[in-house]
Design a protein around this motif. Structure first.
Motif, PDB file in Angstrom:
ATOM      1  N   ALA A  79      46.832  60.394  52.088  1.00 30.07           N
ATOM      2  CA  ALA A  79      46.712  59.755  50.782  1.00 30.07           C
ATOM      3  C   ALA A  79      47.728  58.636  50.673  1.00 30.07           C
ATOM      4  O   ALA A  79      48.902  58.839  50.943  1.00 30.07           O
ATOM      5  N   VAL A  80      47.263  57.460  50.317  1.00 30.78           N
ATOM      6  CA  VAL A  80      48.158  56.317  50.160  1.00 30.78           C
ATOM      7  C   VAL A  80      48.168  55.961  48.681  1.00 30.78           C
ATOM      8  O   VAL A  80      47.582  54.975  48.256  1.00 30.78           O
ATOM      9  N   ALA A  81      48.801  56.822  47.902  1.00 29.81           N
ATOM     10  CA  ALA A  81      49.020  56.625  46.476  1.00 29.81           C
ATOM     11  C   ALA A  81      47.773  56.301  45.656  1.00 29.81           C
ATOM     12  O   ALA A  81      47.814  55.403  44.839  1.00 29.81           O
ATOM     13  N   PRO A  82      46.637  56.996  45.860  1.00 31.03           N
ATOM     14  CA  PRO A  82      45.518  56.730  44.957  1.00 31.03           C
ATOM     15  C   PRO A  82      45.815  57.309  43.578  1.00 31.03           C
ATOM     16  O   PRO A  82      46.429  58.375  43.459  1.00 31.03           O
ATOM     17  N   THR A  83      45.406  56.606  42.547  1.00 35.55           N
ATOM     18  CA  THR A  83      45.599  57.081  41.175  1.00 35.55           C
ATOM     19  C   THR A  83      44.312  56.906  40.381  1.00 35.55           C
ATOM     20  O   THR A  83      43.494  56.035  40.672  1.00 35.55           O
ATOM     21  N   ARG A  84      44.170  57.753  39.372  1.00 32.60           N
ATOM     22  CA  ARG A  84      43.047  57.656  38.446  1.00 32.60           C
ATOM     23  C   ARG A  84      43.445  56.667  37.357  1.00 32.60           C
ATOM     24  O   ARG A  84      44.313  56.957  36.548  1.00 32.60           O
ATOM     25  N   THR A  85      42.838  55.517  37.346  1.00 28.59           N
ATOM     26  CA  THR A  85      43.164  54.504  36.355  1.00 28.59           C
ATOM     27  C   THR A  85      42.003  54.224  35.407  1.00 28.59           C
ATOM     28  O   THR A  85      42.096  53.338  34.566  1.00 28.59           O
ATOM     29  N   GLY A  86      40.914  54.940  35.569  1.00 26.72           N
ATOM     30  CA  GLY A  86      39.780  54.791  34.672  1.00 26.72           C
ATOM     31  C   GLY A  86      38.862  53.674  35.109  1.00 26.72           C
ATOM     32  O   GLY A  86      39.206  52.911  36.004  1.00 26.72           O
TER      33      GLY A  86
END
Length: 146
Positions: free
Chosen positions: A128-135
């Motif tokens: 994982a390379v810093a994925p984020t849920r941003t909408g």
């Protein structure tokens, strides 16, 4: 064509901040809704669509999975799961964004008169390379019967 029974939308706005919510291998709830199925005839079916926006300042190099469950807690039943594989490498330092949308159905579920569905998102291992849920994050469902 069936008879329409009910439709609901669960819109998650908690990801509206700039940093987002990290996506990990632990499934994270992003939508819950309930459908009134009272008076349904034979062949009850629920159609649903779920959308999650994932961002990263590096390449999003992990598969992302969306899972839909009927019910809540330990008795919940998995009715749908889809995994999107990593996309091609993006530019390092640039914002890489994926909007993942899945569509599925739960055909002939039991009918207690009210059905609850929940949508979850997680990574499927890898690096994982810093994925984020941003909408955006939304979960929609409609119930029909004959």
């Amino acid at each position: 064509m069936g008879n329409f029974l009910d439709a609901r939308t669960s819109q998650n706005i908690s990801t509206s901040n700039a940093t987002g919510i990290p996506v990990t291998t632990t499934p994270a709830l992003f939508g819950t809704l309930g459908l009134n199925t009272t008076g349904a005839g034979p062949n009850l079916r629920v159609q649903f669509t779920a959308t999650v926006g994932i961002s990263s300042l590096a390449t999003i190099a992990v598969p992302i999975t969306i899972s839909i469950f009927r019910g809540v807690g330990p008795d919940a039943v998995l009715v749908y799961r889809a995994t999107e594989l990593p996309i091609a490498l993006g530019a390092v330092g640039a914002l890489n964004r994926r909007i993942i949308t899945v569509t599925g159905a739960d055909y002939q579920p039991p009918n207690p008169g009210f059905l609850i569905y929940q949508a979850f998102v997680n990574t499927e291992g890898g690096v994982a390379v810093a994925p984020t849920r941003t909408g955006p994050e939304s979960f929609n469902a409609s119930a029909y019967s004959d």
